[in-house]
Design an enzyme around this catalytic site. Sequence first.
Site, PDB file in Angstrom:
ATOM      1  N   TYR A 141      10.765  47.069 -30.288  1.00 33.47           N
ATOM      2  CA  TYR A 141       9.313  47.081 -30.071  1.00 33.47           C
ATOM      3  C   TYR A 141       9.056  47.420 -28.616  1.00 33.47           C
ATOM      4  CZ  TYR A 141       4.506  45.284 -29.641  1.00 33.47           C
ATOM      5  OH  TYR A 141       3.158  45.144 -29.395  1.00 33.47           O
ATOM      6  N   ASP A 235      13.920  49.749 -21.820  1.00 37.98           N
ATOM      7  CA  ASP A 235      12.743  48.895 -21.848  1.00 37.98           C
ATOM      8  C   ASP A 235      13.200  47.457 -21.595  1.00 37.98           C
ATOM      9  OD1 ASP A 235      10.540  47.381 -22.314  1.00 37.98           O
ATOM     10  OD2 ASP A 235      10.093  48.187 -24.305  1.00 37.98           O
ATOM     11  N   LYS A 263       6.237  40.899 -18.288  1.00 42.61           N
ATOM     12  CA  LYS A 263       6.480  39.462 -18.434  1.00 42.61           C
ATOM     13  C   LYS A 263       6.800  38.764 -17.100  1.00 42.61           C
ATOM     14  CE  LYS A 263       7.625  40.191 -23.282  1.00 42.61           C
ATOM     15  NZ  LYS A 263       6.666  39.586 -24.164  1.00 42.61           N
TER      16      LYS A 263
HETATM   17  N1  PLP Z   1       8.442  46.109 -24.575  1.00 36.99           N
HETATM   18  C1  PLP Z   1       9.099  45.011 -24.965  1.00 36.99           C
HETATM   19  C2  PLP Z   1      10.590  45.017 -24.991  1.00 36.99           C
HETATM   20  C3  PLP Z   1       8.399  43.870 -25.340  1.00 36.99           C
HETATM   21  O1  PLP Z   1       9.071  42.777 -25.729  1.00 36.99           O
HETATM   22  C4  PLP Z   1       6.983  43.889 -25.296  1.00 36.99           C
HETATM   23  C5  PLP Z   1       6.210  42.714 -25.709  1.00 36.99           C
HETATM   24  O2  PLP Z   1       6.692  41.737 -26.182  1.00 36.99           O
HETATM   25  C6  PLP Z   1       6.347  45.059 -24.879  1.00 36.99           C
HETATM   26  C7  PLP Z   1       7.098  46.152 -24.518  1.00 36.99           C
HETATM   27  C8  PLP Z   1       4.855  45.117 -24.804  1.00 36.99           C
HETATM   28  O3  PLP Z   1       4.403  44.319 -23.764  1.00 36.99           O
HETATM   29  P1  PLP Z   1       2.901  43.767 -23.754  1.00 36.99           P
HETATM   30  O4  PLP Z   1       2.805  42.780 -24.859  1.00 36.99           O
HETATM   31  O5  PLP Z   1       2.750  43.171 -22.394  1.00 36.99           O
HETATM   32  O6  PLP Z   1       2.007  44.941 -23.965  1.00 36.99           O
END
Ligand code: PLP
Length: 428
Positions: A141, A235, A263
């Site tokens: 994700y 990511d 985060k």
């Molecule tokens: N990338 C990863 C690996 C994530 O775990 C998340 C959210 O949990 C995101 C992107 C998206 O981040 P946000 O919820 O701050 O938009």
Amino acid sequence: MTNKEAFKEAKSYIPGGVNSPVRAFGSVGGEPFMVSYGKGAYLVDVEGNRYLDFIQSWGPLIFGHCDKDIENAVIETAKRGLSFGAPCELETKLAKLICDEFENVEKIRFVSSGTEATMSAIRVARGYSKKDGLIKFEGCYHGHSDALLVKAGSGATTYGNASSSGVPEDVVKNTYLAKYNDLASVEAIFKSGAQIGAVIIEPIAGNMGLVPACNEFLKGLRRLCDEYKAVLIFDEVMSGFRASKKGSFEFNHILADMVTFGKVIGGGMSAAAFGGKAKIMDCLSPDGSVYQAGTLSGNPVAMAAGIASVSKIYNNFTMYEKLENLANMLMTGFKKAADDNGFKMQICVRGSMFGFFFNSSEVKNYDDALKSDTALYAKFHKKMLKKGVYLAPSQFETGFICSVMSEEDIKFAVKAAEESLREIKNNG
Ligand code: PLP
């Protein structure tokens, strides 16, 4: 108001009563509690019930709720203005802190969410490589931008199908799905002649449960990206400063071309970032032709929270060891409780991140994860919550340890797990 009344009222005004779907407990049944406040390792609901919080706002709160250093940084900075819409030195300070630690991140730009970070990273990667094709992995994700909301489960080398209505098929036609930990599925896409400009992966996947990528697989990805001139994006919105202070690097020693963060780098405030080699990042406007912007990007209060959070990590060398020990203690405790009661469980720990599946086989990819017993997880979750332990309301999420958790807290959670699984064994 009770939890029930407060949630009912929320549902009249907010779709599903929540501002992010997983919070609604759809996967485990029942209803969420309404938070009144958080303190240290605990959350307290509007009825005064206390929960040991293994979600920690889905990762950001590595120091727990209301950490004094972060709180003070936020309060002091807020007094000087909440937002400037003009450059300020706090942005440079946080940028330096991150660039100095990540050798592949020569330049970085701040945004407000992980979704924006990955979306923007992909745009730059495509602008740099001048190729539209994007490979993503089933079960990973990367936020909810259109091109990344592609259903897992389609075979590799086929075009992706949008996994949300409202996402035009046209938008995902350049998104190719590959299988996590399966290099052949990636190679097949490259070899098919698809013009792949970027490959994005969670090097430690946290969104199908916790499933780390094997080093050989990541090495292969690096090689393929070099060979076919595609930008490799790690990511690390979740794993950055969570798996270790260098994110996944301490586990795989592989340098991606770009990295996304979120985060922990906001310490609980809205900050995320994408960065990478200068030659790629310099494609961004105003220096280059790739447009990307944000009214609240680099917000001073969020930067101050991030600086406090990241500096505190850098000043605390043994922190990850302690966090990992607690995570191991929790997971081995859960596993023993499962074994003792005849349930199959797979466990995993990476730094302060932990995950467990009710599954009889090792989980290496999304298909494996989907074979887990979600009905059992739902029962377990409900019982744990009743006993004051707040686990993610889905089998396919990662759990988080925070620095103010103690061995006593972990023992409390393990005891709750033993009781819960025994009750399930005896009474269903
Ligand atoms: N990338 C990863 C690996 C994530 O775990 C998340 C959210 O949990 C995101 C992107 C998206 O981040 P946000 O919820 O701050 O938009």
